[in-house]
Design a protein around this motif. Structure first.
Motif, PDB file in Angstrom:
ATOM      1  N   THR A 143      90.693 -22.550  50.182  1.00 40.45           N
ATOM      2  CA  THR A 143      91.341 -23.421  49.364  1.00 40.45           C
ATOM      3  C   THR A 143      90.901 -23.489  47.947  1.00 40.45           C
ATOM      4  N   VAL A 166      92.118 -28.772  44.030  1.00 40.85           N
ATOM      5  CA  VAL A 166      92.063 -29.200  45.190  1.00 40.85           C
ATOM      6  C   VAL A 166      91.230 -30.418  45.197  1.00 40.85           C
ATOM      7  N   VAL A 173      89.397 -31.612  51.567  1.00 42.80           N
ATOM      8  CA  VAL A 173      90.113 -30.799  52.456  1.00 42.80           C
ATOM      9  C   VAL A 173      89.548 -31.627  53.855  1.00 42.80           C
ATOM     10  N   VAL A 189      94.576 -28.468  59.416  1.00 48.87           N
ATOM     11  CA  VAL A 189      93.887 -28.457  58.159  1.00 48.87           C
ATOM     12  C   VAL A 189      94.673 -29.292  57.188  1.00 48.87           C
ATOM     13  N   VAL A 198      95.163 -30.616  53.167  1.00 49.10           N
ATOM     14  CA  VAL A 198      94.607 -30.449  51.980  1.00 49.10           C
ATOM     15  C   VAL A 198      95.535 -31.212  50.914  1.00 49.10           C
TER      16      VAL A 198
END
Length: 457
Positions: free
Chosen positions: A356, A363, A366, A382, A384
């Motif tokens: 990521t 980002v 996460v 997952v 994000v």
């Protein structure tokens, strides 16, 4: 400190005085004038480490046959002479080195017998502790779970069983084993009943595997074994010293009550995986506590008072320790699987974090969701959160994660546009109203902003 009171039978007065003089302890003696079969009463203040040797010497001359010796706690002694004798006689370090700083065999037996039986208080406090722990599990509150351990009474039978084995006291051993399993059954039943009530009223559709505190008991690692072994050693040492047994009992309760409560929750919610996994952890912990306390007491030098009983006790200790250890090793294979699985999941999270970070978006976070099975947890989703990024970011991430980790998981990308919106208070001073009317940032709607974008692959 301890206070010995000796009722000396007729004909044993000289022998008792000889024993106490050779032991170099301070004592005072008075004639017994009740006209019964006692010649004198002797009072001896002494250190806990000296009691066992004195009792053995008094038993050797037969005081216990027609007389008796009582041992009680002594809070303090106001005597300069006694204090000088304590410091000028054999040093405390030498005494502790000879006895490992432990209490007398007879005192240990008495303390173990007192906390071993199943009593009404034992059952009530087990039920209360389990209900509080179950509530803490459902709340996902570690503080509540740990707090419930303070009133759990499970340390008594857990350590008393080892005392019974070491001292060749079969009745004490059987009583303690029964109390251990009865306590665990009460805990499981209490948690199941409370969990069923919660399911019927507040949380009918809860997935207990998604609760962090519950998941820890369904998929424990090898460190859970360390907790149980440490609790067993601490429990045994607290019983053989002046340390608070109730305080150390929290450690034993931590190893037993939350897993037992998880078993009850699994039963209440019909989750066989949770119930079986937690039940195996309960068995591992209770067996580990017993084998650790057994070894601790043996290493401390406790033995039966007669050499023939010592031979019998040695055989019993070796046999029981071997069975306990074998059972712990067999059951701990599940902990080995879980530990490997935890390591693999940690590596998966690290790899996903690297993936990521390589995207063109900023980002923010996460997050990982797992599917829990017997002894194992597999990553399922997952999530994000990013600022910026293209609409196909989720699909790109999913493909890269599958290629790098061989795990096919769902990827959710939540895109935030990064804008800041402001809403001014409607109630304000006239000056604020003038500023608001002339402010170029004022919007008719009162609020400016945008919804984040969401991408799922």
């Amino acid at each position: 400190m301890r206070f010995l009171q000796i009722a000396v039978p007729v004909g044993k007065r000289d022998g008792v005085e000889s024993v106490l003089s050779e032991a170099d302890v301070d004592y005072f003696l008075t004639d017994e004038t009740s006209g019964r079969d006692y010649a004198a009463l002797v009072f001896v203040p002494t250190e806990p480490e000296d009691v066992e040797a004195l009792l053995d010497d008094l038993r050797a001359i037969g005081v216990q046959r027609k007389g008796y010796v009582t041992v009680s706690k002594l809070e303090t002694v106001l005597s300069d002479r006694f204090e000088r004798q304590r410091h000028d006689g054999p040093t405390a370090e030498e005494t502790i080195e000879e006895t490992n700083g432990r209490i007398a065999r007879e005192e240990l037996r008495a303390r173990a017998a007192e906390i071993a039986p199943i009593t009404a208080n034992y059952v009530v406090f087990t039920v209360l502790s389990t209900i509080i722990a179950t509530a803490g599990l459902l709340m996902n509150s570690a503080a509540v779970v740990v707090g419930s351990m303070v009133i759990a009474p499970l340390i008594g039978p857990a350590i008393a069983a080892s005392v019974g084995s070491i001292l060749d006291e079969d009745d004490l051993f059987r009583t303690s084993v029964k109390a251990q399993f009865a306590g665990l059954l009460v805990a499981v039943a209490s948690a199941a009943a409370f969990g069923g009530l919660v399911r019927a009223t507040f949380l009918p559709h809860a997935d207990i595997r998604l609760i962090g505190q519950v998941a820890e008991r369904i998929n424990p690692g090898a460190l859970a074994l360390v907790v149980a072994l440490g609790a067993g050693v601490a429990g045994a040492m607290s019983l053989t010293s002046t340390t608070s047994v109730a305080l150390v009992g929290v450690a034993i309760a931590v190893a037993l009550i939350p897993p037992a409560a998880t078993v009850g929750l699994g039963i209440a919610y019909g989750d066989v995986t949770a119930a079986v996994s937690a039940a195996i952890l309960v068995l591992i912990n209770v067996l580990s506590i017993n084998v650790a306390s057994l070894a601790t007491l043996w290493i401390q030098g406790y033995r039966p008072k007669h050499w023939l009983a010592e031979r019998t006790a040695r055989r019993a200790v070796v046999r029981r320790a071997a069975l306990l250890l074998a059972a712990v090793l067999v059951l701990s294979s599940s902990l080995a699987l879980t530990t490997v699985n935890i390591s693999e999941n940690a590596e998966f999270e690290r790899t996903v974090g690297d993936i990521t970070s390589e995207t063109d978006a900023q980002v923010l976070s996460v997050e990982f969701s797992y599917q829990t099975e017997l002894f194992l947890r597999h990553p399922s989703t997952v999530t994000v959160r990013t600022v910026g990024g293209s609409p196909n970011t989720a699909e790109a991430l999913r493909e890269r994660i599958e290629r790098r980790t061989q795990q096919d998981v769902t990827v959710v990308v939540i895109r935030e546009d990064g804008d800041v919106s402001t809403a001014r208070a409607l109630r304000s001073s006239p000056t604020d109203a003038f500023d608001r009317r002339n402010s170029p940032t004022n919007a008719d709607s009162g609020v400016a902003g945008a919804y984040p974008g969401v991408g799922v692959a």
